[in-house]
Enzyme design. Structure first.
Site, PDB file in Angstrom:
ATOM      1  N   ASP A  42      -7.665   1.038   0.853  1.00 26.68           N
ATOM      2  CA  ASP A  42      -6.243   0.675   0.830  1.00 26.68           C
ATOM      3  C   ASP A  42      -5.938  -0.572   1.673  1.00 26.68           C
ATOM      4  OD1 ASP A  42      -5.968   3.202  -0.487  1.00 26.68           O
ATOM      5  OD2 ASP A  42      -5.674   4.194   1.437  1.00 26.68           O
ATOM      6  N   GLU A 253       1.152   4.899  -7.579  1.00 23.96           N
ATOM      7  CA  GLU A 253       1.127   4.740  -6.114  1.00 23.96           C
ATOM      8  C   GLU A 253       0.696   3.317  -5.778  1.00 23.96           C
ATOM      9  OE1 GLU A 253      -1.759   7.600  -4.683  1.00 23.96           O
ATOM     10  OE2 GLU A 253      -3.425   6.568  -5.624  1.00 23.96           O
TER      11      GLU A 253
HETATM   12  O1  FUB Z   1      -5.998   6.603   0.926  1.00 24.08           O
HETATM   13  C1  FUB Z   1      -5.219   7.707   0.549  1.00 24.08           C
HETATM   14  C2  FUB Z   1      -4.469   7.419  -0.708  1.00 24.08           C
HETATM   15  O2  FUB Z   1      -5.373   7.107  -1.758  1.00 24.08           O
HETATM   16  C3  FUB Z   1      -3.570   6.217  -0.649  1.00 24.08           C
HETATM   17  O3  FUB Z   1      -2.402   6.428   0.078  1.00 24.08           O
HETATM   18  C4  FUB Z   1      -3.389   5.980  -2.097  1.00 24.08           C
HETATM   19  O4  FUB Z   1      -2.801   4.770  -2.425  1.00 24.08           O
HETATM   20  C5  FUB Z   1      -4.806   6.118  -2.594  1.00 24.08           C
HETATM   21  O5  FUB Z   1      -5.537   4.933  -2.427  1.00 24.08           O
END
Ligand code: FUB
Length: 350
Positions: A42, A253
């Site tokens: 991320d 997301e």
């Molecule tokens: O790293 C945890 C979660 O996985 C992140 O918040 C999302 O965007 C995904 O990459």
């Protein structure tokens, strides 16, 4: 290929150089992980004082069984990294914030972002509170590498995950956030928290408009929202909202915002279909019209990115699971982002 050709290719691979092949709209190439001694994911990249700073998640093996809520992503701290140039040495500045020092947080430090305003650096991060509800917190430092001091409570009115803070040319800053399934965005659909909505809107709602990411302008102190969060609407080519069933294009997301010329580029992960996609609008609030795929699926379930300009070129920071082969133990990477003359982004096939 003759022997010297092979030698050249081997040398390029050894130095981690990018082998690029442009196939019409698609760029195919491979690049090396930026960090190999820890698992990182991320990556939110920013340029502060002429240097690149990366704010990633720090993946660990916490031996939590994999589930649809992402319980196996059980991260406990953040490290900050810096680079003088793309391809240069990557410096680990150590632990910048630890879960044990955040008074309100219970578990799971997920994808962070950072910003700078009026002499202070801000680290924004999602974490589950003691009731296991995701909130977004903020921590401050006088240095881009921390250590960061967390505020005693999460940002009032914040929920869900994946904060991304964008500052426009007029100095106003906006936080984009949200993530469905384990990121809990769907649980806030009615305005009140509903823990029964586990993944999406639920059966029979496939033809409803898709759930949207949220955006809120930040107060000048960058510690609180200046307004209630609004929907980040993504429209199709006919000007209609994308639908919940449109899993190949709808928001899941990992929001990011960058500006190119006078256009606002909202980019995000489509989650269960594993694309990084983008949509373009004329205001930081949108609406944004879906334009296409920035990156095809990487190895591992999740895909998450940031886009930054450095010395006149644009770069995409992202992650895959090359080093571990495991979805929850990822490694960050960077490569150039290439645009067509009309500003559209060439699809990368990693
Ligand atoms: O790293 C945890 C979660 O996985 C992140 O918040 C999302 O965007 C995904 O990459």
């Amino acid at each position: 290929m003759n022997l010297s050709g092979k030698k050249v290719l081997a040398a390029l691979l050894l130095t981690g150089a990018v082998i690029c092949q442009s196939l019409g709209q698609t760029i195919k190439s491979s690049v090396k992980p930026l960090v190999t001694d820890l698992y990182t994911a991320d990556p939110s990249a920013h340029v502060f004082n002429g240097k690149i700073y990366i704010y990633p998640s720090h993946d660990i093996e916490a031996n939590v069984a994999q589930d649809d809520e992402g319980g196996h992503f059980n991260m406990r701290d953040y490290h900050v990294y810096s680079m003088d140039k793309i391809g240069g040495k990557v410096t680990d500045h150590g632990v910048a914030l630890d879960l044990k020092d955040i008074p309100w947080a219970g578990r799971q430090l997920w994808a962070p972002d950072a910003a700078f305003k009026n002499g202070t650096y801000f680290l924004y991060f999602p974490a589950k509170d003691k009731e296991d509800v995701f909130r977004i917190g903020v921590a401050t430092s006088k240095s881009p590498t921390g250590p960061f001091k967390p505020e005693p409570k999460p940002i009032p009115g914040s929920y869900s995950i994946d904060p991304a803070v964008f500052t426009d040319n007029d100095g106003k800053s906006y936080m984009y956030f949200g993530g469905i399934w384990g990121g809990q965005l769907q649980r806030w659909h009615t305005g009140k928290y509903d823990a029964s909505l586990k993944t999406d809107l639920g059966k029979g709602r496939e033809n409803d408009p898709a759930l949207n990411a949220k955006v809120a302008r930040m107060k000048d102190n960058m510690l609180t929202f200046d307004e209630p969060p609004k929907d980040v609407t993504i429209l199709d080519e006919h000007g209609k909202s994308l639908l919940a069933k449109d899993a190949g294009r709808r928001f899941f997301e990992g929001a990011w915002m960058h500006k190119f010329g006078d256009k606002y580029y909202f980019s995000y992960s489509t989650g269960d279909t594993h694309f990084l996609a983008y949509a373009v609008g004329s205001s930081p609030y949108g609406p944004f019209t879906y334009k296409g795929i920035i990156m095809k699926p990487v190895s591992g379930w999740t895909t998450h990115h940031s886009i930054v300009e450095f010395e006149g070129k644009w770069y995409i920071f992202y992650h895959d699971a090359e080093l571990s082969g495991k979805t929850h133990l990822r490694n960050i990477k960077v490569r150039e982002l290439v645009r067509e003359a009309d500003g559209s982004i060439k699809t990368i096939d990693p």
